[in-house]
Design an enzyme around this catalytic site. Structure first.
Site, PDB file in Angstrom:
ATOM      1  N   SER A 187       8.732  13.708  -6.371  1.00 21.97           N
ATOM      2  CA  SER A 187      10.186  13.802  -6.596  1.00 21.97           C
ATOM      3  C   SER A 187      10.816  14.804  -5.645  1.00 21.97           C
ATOM      4  O   SER A 187      10.408  15.967  -5.606  1.00 21.97           O
ATOM      5  CB  SER A 187      10.484  14.272  -8.021  1.00 21.97           C
TER       6      SER A 187
ATOM      7  N   HIS B 151      13.383   8.816  -5.240  1.00 21.73           N
ATOM      8  CA  HIS B 151      12.218   8.038  -4.789  1.00 21.73           C
ATOM      9  C   HIS B 151      12.765   6.769  -4.134  1.00 21.73           C
ATOM     10  O   HIS B 151      13.353   5.943  -4.821  1.00 21.73           O
ATOM     11  CB  HIS B 151      11.340   7.618  -5.978  1.00 21.73           C
TER      12      HIS B 151
ATOM     13  N   HIS C 217       6.001   4.874 -11.299  1.00 22.01           N
ATOM     14  CA  HIS C 217       5.582   5.586 -12.513  1.00 22.01           C
ATOM     15  C   HIS C 217       5.364   4.618 -13.672  1.00 22.01           C
ATOM     16  O   HIS C 217       6.065   3.614 -13.804  1.00 22.01           O
ATOM     17  CB  HIS C 217       6.650   6.599 -12.951  1.00 22.01           C
TER      18      HIS C 217
ATOM     19  N   TYR D 142       6.253   5.268 -16.663  1.00 22.04           N
ATOM     20  CA  TYR D 142       7.434   5.271 -17.547  1.00 22.04           C
ATOM     21  C   TYR D 142       8.509   4.294 -17.097  1.00 22.04           C
ATOM     22  O   TYR D 142       9.422   3.960 -17.849  1.00 22.04           O
ATOM     23  CB  TYR D 142       8.020   6.690 -17.710  1.00 22.04           C
ATOM     24  N   GLU D 143       8.412   3.817 -15.838  1.00 21.45           N
ATOM     25  CA  GLU D 143       9.385   2.826 -15.375  1.00 21.45           C
ATOM     26  C   GLU D 143       9.108   1.452 -15.993  1.00 21.45           C
ATOM     27  O   GLU D 143       9.877   0.522 -15.809  1.00 21.45           O
ATOM     28  CB  GLU D 143       9.345   2.728 -13.846  1.00 21.45           C
TER      29      GLU D 143
ATOM     30  N   ALA E  29       6.429  16.917  -8.410  1.00 21.36           N
ATOM     31  CA  ALA E  29       7.225  17.979  -9.014  1.00 21.36           C
ATOM     32  C   ALA E  29       6.693  18.129 -10.435  1.00 21.36           C
ATOM     33  O   ALA E  29       6.402  17.129 -11.090  1.00 21.36           O
ATOM     34  CB  ALA E  29       8.690  17.565  -9.049  1.00 21.36           C
TER      35      ALA E  29
ATOM     36  N   MET F  57       4.609  13.701 -14.758  1.00 20.60           N
ATOM     37  CA  MET F  57       4.546  12.307 -15.210  1.00 20.60           C
ATOM     38  C   MET F  57       3.912  11.384 -14.172  1.00 20.60           C
ATOM     39  O   MET F  57       4.196  10.191 -14.146  1.00 20.60           O
ATOM     40  CB  MET F  57       5.967  11.816 -15.517  1.00 20.60           C
ATOM     41  N   SER F  58       3.081  11.942 -13.308  1.00 21.50           N
ATOM     42  CA  SER F  58       2.513  11.096 -12.237  1.00 21.50           C
ATOM     43  C   SER F  58       1.123  11.593 -11.864  1.00 21.50           C
ATOM     44  O   SER F  58       0.445  12.233 -12.660  1.00 21.50           O
ATOM     45  CB  SER F  58       3.433  11.156 -11.011  1.00 21.50           C
TER      46      SER F  58
ATOM     47  N   ASN G 142      10.552  23.770 -12.585  1.00 20.04           N
ATOM     48  CA  ASN G 142      11.222  24.326 -13.772  1.00 20.04           C
ATOM     49  C   ASN G 142      10.158  24.923 -14.682  1.00 20.04           C
ATOM     50  O   ASN G 142       8.984  24.573 -14.575  1.00 20.04           O
ATOM     51  CB  ASN G 142      11.995  23.221 -14.516  1.00 20.04           C
TER      52      ASN G 142
ATOM     53  N   HIS H 278      16.646  16.610 -14.455  1.00 22.22           N
ATOM     54  CA  HIS H 278      16.152  16.004 -13.214  1.00 22.22           C
ATOM     55  C   HIS H 278      16.873  16.596 -11.998  1.00 22.22           C
ATOM     56  O   HIS H 278      16.277  16.741 -10.931  1.00 22.22           O
ATOM     57  CB  HIS H 278      16.316  14.483 -13.272  1.00 22.22           C
TER      58      HIS H 278
HETATM   59  N1  HPA Z   1       7.856  17.952 -17.480  1.00 25.19           N
HETATM   60  C1  HPA Z   1       7.351  16.799 -17.026  1.00 25.19           C
HETATM   61  N2  HPA Z   1       7.509  16.368 -15.788  1.00 25.19           N
HETATM   62  C2  HPA Z   1       8.197  17.153 -14.935  1.00 25.19           C
HETATM   63  C3  HPA Z   1       8.743  18.369 -15.336  1.00 25.19           C
HETATM   64  C4  HPA Z   1       8.573  18.794 -16.687  1.00 25.19           C
HETATM   65  O1  HPA Z   1       9.045  19.863 -17.129  1.00 25.19           O
HETATM   66  N3  HPA Z   1       9.360  18.914 -14.258  1.00 25.19           N
HETATM   67  C5  HPA Z   1       9.180  18.041 -13.237  1.00 25.19           C
HETATM   68  N4  HPA Z   1       8.470  16.974 -13.643  1.00 25.19           N
END
Ligand code: HPA
Length: 307
Positions: free
Chosen positions: A42, A75, A99, A101-102, A129, A233-234, A257, A282
């Protein structure tokens, strides 16, 4: 269950169609035999900018049989082939990853890795990320992945579920050596000693959560208790398929984050602190990625040059 697998023969055939499509585009160029695959996380699509401009070849996912298109902001959805560094290492960059989740199956999200194997690529550099779980981690830090927890996989949502592709790897793939020691060492020495990058660099465990929601506070505490240093998530499905295909893996998380793990303010108290304090978004992820991306690009360029 959306992990229903495609019959093995059809899948293998699509892999060879994709490979042929790519080979036809690269034929008679310096890029005909890519050696390294780079997956851009990301906001890290700028990694493709380190490829030597004069030789780049781009192929959008829509043009390749079996490739799905990425639906996520940040992406794009194309393969960029090019040369990296003064040693001119030919690479294949995935700008835009797919992903679970998509709504895609793991077979679909990891399809490009199988194609990379048939293209004779031997190393995959995976970036992402991720949210910081370890309390020492701050946004903007980097984490070289030394191990992972495949949380969905432990419950049966696993990219190798289904008929084993024996031509690629064994039924029971060991993963205790998933993240190559020499590549991790190369990354750390390159970043710290050679390029003198001052950004914090950790080595840690990546926890794969299927998403697409960011974690609740209780989930952050759970992940911490289970040994995760960062969550995302990847990456894990791709790494598993890469290892099953015999590829070496270097994986990097950019901490965008900090996961919020404190209990929410109690409704028994007056004037609680705002519930949205520290909340992940995001946009925040993309901004942190943007700020760190130049360092990430420099390190990856220098590392790949040595492969
Ligand atoms: N959680 C899950 N996926 C992420 C996060 C998060 O805090 N930050 C960036 N991708």
């Amino acid at each position: 269950m959306t992990t229903d697998f495609i019959p093995t023969e059809g899948y293998l055939q699509t892999i060879s169609h994709a490979t042929e499509t790519i080979k036809a585009k690269l034929a008679n160029t310096k890029l005909a035999n890519p050696r390294v695959m780079i997956i851009c996380g990301s906001g890290l699509g700028g990694i493709a900018d380190i490829l030597d401009d004069s030789s780049k070849i781009e192929i959008s996912y829509e043009k390749i049989p079996g490739f799905k298109t990425s639906t996520v902001q940040g992406h794009i959805g194309k393969l960029v082939f090019g040369l990296i560094g003064d040693k001119k290492v030919p690479v294949m960059c995935m700008v835009g990853r797919l992903h679970f989740y998509e709504g895609y199956t793991f077979q679909q999200t990891t399809f490009p890795i199988r194609v990379a194997k048939i293209l004779n690529i031997d190393t995959v550099v995976v970036t992402n990320a991720a949210g910081g779980i370890n309390s020492q981690y701050k946004p903007g830090d980097l984490m070289v992945i030394e191990d992972h927890i495949n949380f969905p996989g432990l419950a049966g949502w696993h990219p190798l579920r289904g008929p084993n592709l024996n031509g690629f790897g064994p039924r029971f793939q060991p993963l205790s050596d998933a993240y190559d020691y020499d590549l991790r060492k190369l990354f750390l020495t390159t970043a710290r000693d050679k390029l003198k990058i001052t950004r914090n660099i950790h080595e840690g465990t990546y926890f794969f959560a299927a998403g697409p929601t960011f974690e609740t506070r209780a989930e952050v505490r759970l992940i911490r208790a289970l040994g995760g240093d960062a969550v995302g998530m990847s990456t894990v499905p791709e790494v598993i398929i890469a290892r099953h295909s015999g590829l070496k893996v270097l994986a990097l998380s950019l901490i965008t984050n900090a996961g919020v793990g404190e209990k929410p303010p109690s409704a028994f108290h007056e004037n609680p602190i705002a519930l949205d304090q520290g909340m992940a978004s995001h946009d925040e992820v993309l901004q942190a990625a943007d700020e760190a991306s130049k360092d990430v690009q420099r390190i990856i360029e220098s590392v790949v040059n040595e492969l």
